[in-house]
Motif scaffolding. Structure first.
Motif, PDB file in Angstrom:
ATOM      1  N   ILE A 143     -13.474   4.943  -4.223  1.00  0.00           N
ATOM      2  CA  ILE A 143     -12.721   4.435  -5.383  1.00  0.00           C
ATOM      3  C   ILE A 143     -12.990   5.309  -6.596  1.00  0.00           C
ATOM      4  O   ILE A 143     -12.082   5.755  -7.282  1.00  0.00           O
ATOM      5  N   LYS A 197       0.838  -1.191   0.000  1.00  0.00           N
ATOM      6  CA  LYS A 197       0.000   0.000   0.000  1.00  0.00           C
ATOM      7  C   LYS A 197       0.876   1.247   0.000  1.00  0.00           C
ATOM      8  O   LYS A 197       0.521   2.263  -0.575  1.00  0.00           O
ATOM      9  N   VAL A 257     -11.292  -0.408  -0.450  1.00  0.00           N
ATOM     10  CA  VAL A 257     -11.762   0.975  -0.346  1.00  0.00           C
ATOM     11  C   VAL A 257     -13.253   1.016  -0.726  1.00  0.00           C
ATOM     12  O   VAL A 257     -13.656   0.330  -1.670  1.00  0.00           O
ATOM     13  N   MET A 271      -3.873   3.907  -5.404  1.00  0.00           N
ATOM     14  CA  MET A 271      -3.696   3.209  -4.136  1.00  0.00           C
ATOM     15  C   MET A 271      -3.118   4.138  -3.072  1.00  0.00           C
ATOM     16  O   MET A 271      -2.861   3.709  -1.957  1.00  0.00           O
ATOM     17  N   ARG A 273     -11.046   8.429  -6.314  1.00  0.00           N
ATOM     18  CA  ARG A 273      -9.615   8.205  -6.515  1.00  0.00           C
ATOM     19  C   ARG A 273      -9.284   7.949  -7.977  1.00  0.00           C
ATOM     20  O   ARG A 273      -8.287   8.437  -8.499  1.00  0.00           O
ATOM     21  N   PRO A 283      -7.260  -0.030  -5.649  1.00  0.00           N
ATOM     22  CA  PRO A 283      -8.114   0.344  -4.527  1.00  0.00           C
ATOM     23  C   PRO A 283      -9.192  -0.705  -4.220  1.00  0.00           C
ATOM     24  O   PRO A 283      -9.543  -0.895  -3.063  1.00  0.00           O
TER      25      PRO A 283
END
Lengths: 286, 287, 281
Positions: free
Chosen positions: A126, A90, A121, A166, A129, A116
């Protein structure tokens, strides 16, 4: 900044014979510290141990001896659980050489979401992101495209987005530009610089292109598994003879200045400069 | 003398479909015999298509391809023979290795040519020597070799066919600087000793300047320039307009001229720059 | 370099059909196919066709695109139809024409029944193809489809069937088909450049000529698999447990509607079969 993000202490590693190794050390007694926020380039000839080092940091390989710390945690400890490995991955993301062999999904945004998703997540997060990551690598307009239709540089940027999503502290680029054409290389290098300068992600760039290494804050040169040179690009590239011995090259500007110094007796201070500075230096010293 | 001649060659991908792309646009080009020609251009400029025209992997939609004085498509059934005349080393050629031993793999091409066993053996030995390999390697499995060795074996497999023209697509891709130098200078030596004409496709201007005699520049399906390294690399504007670079040393030379140094602009190697500086300032310099 | 795999004929749009949950689409297609095969009365094909046309219009996929997709299968449709024309026998009254090829041994007779059968069978095949391509390929990405299958089958995880792993394998296979096709082409060209001949010679010679292609292709596929596995591990993959999804499959009200349509359709078809007075297959 007190603690280095990544720290290697006297690390040695040899590939077992069963995997085509010959029991000689791929990495020998290597000690190295990488600080948060740094942009470090690792140079070295083929088989110098630079990719092995990357794999050791990311726990794809385990060292025979020595210790490796990631964010202060000893990752070579024998009680490392699967969850601990997960935590390391991670924090330290990795982008590989062949862009085709690291894209999992058939749609760009689905691929970026893969990391992710594995981290567990929540869905909304997600989505956020993925959109952010694609924005950073400048691939938002390709979110719904099929990866196999993209150029090499674009694929590699998708792979980078997949890692950024991530939220790692550090990304290791394992010869990620080696298979790209000059345009793709430029795209990826610009992305890497932006990650380091704007997103404050620590970058370790493994490469054998000198003109990429000069963009780093620090250059580490490996030779036959050992640490050979370590310094700013200007420091490292002002020793052309040592680099040649390690099977590497120096920028043509350094080569020219070095030849003028050794054969014509000029005293040009070697280093990495832009073209105009090189011209001025030669003009003033000749 | 030209060993290859292209006359008004055009080629489309997906012709007469909505996805039609013109990859070669009325190209006429001559490649000189006994020389090393560099082929440069961006991805998508048509250079890979052009290369595949030379050994008949692709057939031009119009125009003629003449190799060694013969129109290669005069007898389409015999197109296979052209491939023995024009040896083609693709990108990352190590991924084509397949046989149990290196010897068998290198012999594959010559065998397809229908040569005698003795002749094949002789060719295998010659070609590995050119590639800087030793005979011990012949009995090994190609899959047990290092990346650099595989590349050389693949190269030897084409050289063993002893083609009149050798075409290499990015022969040094993925190698480190030392490996790069070795393979390119090896090709140069091979060309000089065997009299083979060589065409190298590459993105590296520095390598082109160092190892080629002539350079062909492609852009947007057309040939922009075809000349000696000096002619092409001194035409900075044309290269920049095509989105290509000049060798780093040429950029430095240009900067030096801008800074007021009296150095000629048609320099494209470090050696050239050094000699020019030496003759200009070395003897009667300020110090 | 235009490699298009049939499965990848996704037509980008945000129509109602595109937005349907893939599980709904799976259900719709399965029940619709059942209805097609249950249908025996000619009139039953009217609602079947109407529903399909309705779905096509809603999907905003141009009818031309769909017809072009069918073009490749025209032969199969024609072939089945023609077979049926001549293989169906009817009554004296329904005979259209008769032709004797060889007296007493081979006579071709054409009946009205044959024509009806052929027409209905062709209708069946066309409905089947349009329905599956519309719902599974034009309006659904392969990954959505895989997700749909995975979720729909997820109860099977309880009896230790690795549903997630199968879905993952399918996704990766779909992802790598174009890459491997491209690779095969490259290797073929490379071996052609070494004088390989894939067209001449007998069966054994031809099979032998494939070795220089198959071996590098396998070696490369294994290398890719190995690298991909490492890359997936680096991205935190450790199987289906603890994994979330960016796009959670969620049923909407519209899904209910599309669940009902095929059920009603099936019921209608059965009723028409019983009470309809059209030509029966």
């Amino acid at each position: 900044m007190s603690l280095p993000l990544i720290k290697l202490e006297n690390v040695s590693f040899s590939y077992p014979e069963s995997e085509g190794g010959d029991n000689s050390f791929a990495v020998k007694n290597l000690s190295l510290e990488i600080n948060e926020g740094e942009f470090v380039a690792i140079l070295g000839h083929n088989g110098s141990g630079k990719s092995t080092t990357a794999k050791l940091i990311n726990m794809i390989l385990a060292p025979n001896s020595g210790k490796i710390f990631v964010d202060g945690k000893d990752i070579t400890h024998k009680d490392m659980s699967e969850d601990d490995v997960f935590e390391v991955r991670k924090k330290v993301g990795m982008v590989f050489q062949n862009p085709d062999n690291q894209i999992v999904a058939t749609v760009v945004e689905e691929d970026v979401a893969f990391g992710p998703e594995n981290l567990g997540v929540p869905s909304d997060e997600i989505r956020k992101r993925v959109d952010e990551a694609l924005e950073i690598v400048n691939m938002s307009e390709y979110a719904r495209h099929a990866p196999h239709r993209l150029s090499g540089g674009q694929k590699q940027r998708v792979a980078i987005a997949g890692t950024i999503a991530m939220k790692p502290r550090c990304i290791i680029f394992d010869e990620s530009t080696a298979m790209l054409d000059p345009i793709g290389r430029k795209e990826v290098m610009n992305t890497i610089l932006r990650l380091n300068k704007e997103e404050k992600i620590t970058v370790v760039l493994i490469t054998h292109y000198m003109n990429e290494a000069v963009l780093a804050d620090r250059v580490v040169v490996m030779k036959s598994g050992e640490l050979y040179l370590d310094g700013t690009p200007s420091q490292v590239f002002s020793e052309p003879e040592k680099l040649w011995q390690a099977g590497l090259e120096v920028p043509q500007s350094v080569e020219l200045m070095h030849r003028l110094n050794t054969e014509l007796g000029t005293k040009i201070p070697l280093g990495v400069y832009d073209f105009d500075t090189v011209a001025e230096l030669i003009k003033n010293n000749i | 003398m030209s060993i290859i001649e292209l006359k008004n060659v055009s080629f489309w991908y997906g012709r007469k479909t909505p996805y039609e792309i013109k990859a070669l646009d009325d190209i006429s080009l001559e490649i000189e015999e006994n020389s090393i020609t560099g082929l440069i251009g961006h991805t998508g400029s048509g250079k890979s298509t052009l290369v595949q025209m030379l050994n008949g992997i692709l057939k031009p939609d119009s125009g003629t391809v003449i190799v060694d004085g013969q129109d290669i498509w005069a007898k389409p059934r015999e197109i296979g023979k052209v491939r023995f005349k024009v040896g083609m080393v693709m990108q990352y050629p190590e991924y084509q290795l397949f046989a149990e031993t290196v010897r068998e793999d290198i012999a594959y091409g010559p065998k397809n040519m229908g040569l005698e066993a003795e002749e094949i053996e002789a060719r295998v030995s010659r070609s590995i020597a050119f590639c800087g390999l030793t005979p011990e390697i012949l009995e090994k499995s190609p899959f047990d070799l290092s990346g650099g060795q595989k590349r050389r074996v693949a190269l030897a497999g084409i050289m063993a066919m002893e083609p009149k023209i050798l075409v290499l697509d990015e022969p040094a891709a993925g190698l480190d600087p030392k490996g790069r130098r070795e393979i390119l200078s090896g090709i140069r030596k091979y060309s000089e000793e065997s009299g083979t004409s060589v065409i190298i496709v590459s993105h590296s201007m520095e390598d082109m300047a160092m190892y080629c005699d002539r350079v062909v520049v492609m852009s947007h399906a057309r040939v922009l320039a075809n000349g000696t390294c000096e002619e092409v690399f001194s035409n900075h504007k044309m290269l920049f307009d095509a989105g290509l670079d000049v060798p780093e040393i040429t950029s430095i030379v240009l900067a030096m001229r801008k800074a007021g140094l009296d150095i000629p602009e048609n320099i494209y190697t470090v050696d050239g720059a050094f000699s020019a500086l030496k003759s200009l300032y070395g003897k009667g310099g300020q110090n | 370099m235009n490699f298009d795999v049939g499965l990848g004929q996704y037509y980008e749009s945000d129509s109602v059909i595109h937005k349907l949950d893939p599980r709904t689409k799976l259900f719709f297609v399965i029940v619709y196919i059942v209805a097609i095969f249950v249908a025996r009365d000619a009139y039953a094909f009217i609602p079947l066709a109407c529903v399909l046309v309705f779905a096509v219009i809603l999907s905003r996929v141009p009818i031309f695109t769909i017809l072009r997709g069918l073009r490749a299968l025209v032969f199969i449709v024609l072939f089945t139809a023609v077979l049926n024309v001549f293989w169906t026998s009817g009554t004296e009254a329904s005979m259209i024409f008769q032709y004797t090829v060889i007296p007493d041994t081979w006579t071709i007779t054409l009946y009205w029944e044959g024509l009806y059968n052929a027409g209905l069978l062709a209708a069946r095949i066309i409905c089947l193809l349009v329905c599956t391509t519309l719902f599974f390929s034009y309006t659904t990405t392969p990954i959505e489809l895989t997700d749909g299958i995975e979720t729909a089958l997820s109860p099977l995880k309880k009896i230790k069937i690795p549903v997630h792993e199968f879905a993952m394998m399918m996704t990766i296979a779909l992802r790598f088909i174009p890459t491997l096709i491209e690779e095969t082409n490259k290797i073929m060209n490379a071996q052609k450049a070494r004088g390989a001949d894939f067209n001449n010679g007998g069966l054994i010679k031809k099979a032998k000529a494939l070795i220089p292609i198959i071996i590098p292709l396998f070696v490369s596929a294994f290398r890719r698999a190995d690298e991909l596995a490492t890359a997936m591990e680096c991205r935190g993959y450790r199987g289906g447990n603890g994994r979330t999804r960016m796009k959670k499959l969620k049923m909407h009200l519209r899904d209910l509607f599309w669940f009902l349509i095929p059920v009603l359709l099936l019921a209608g078809v059965i009723l028409i079969n019983i009470y309809g007075n059209g030509y029966k297959l």
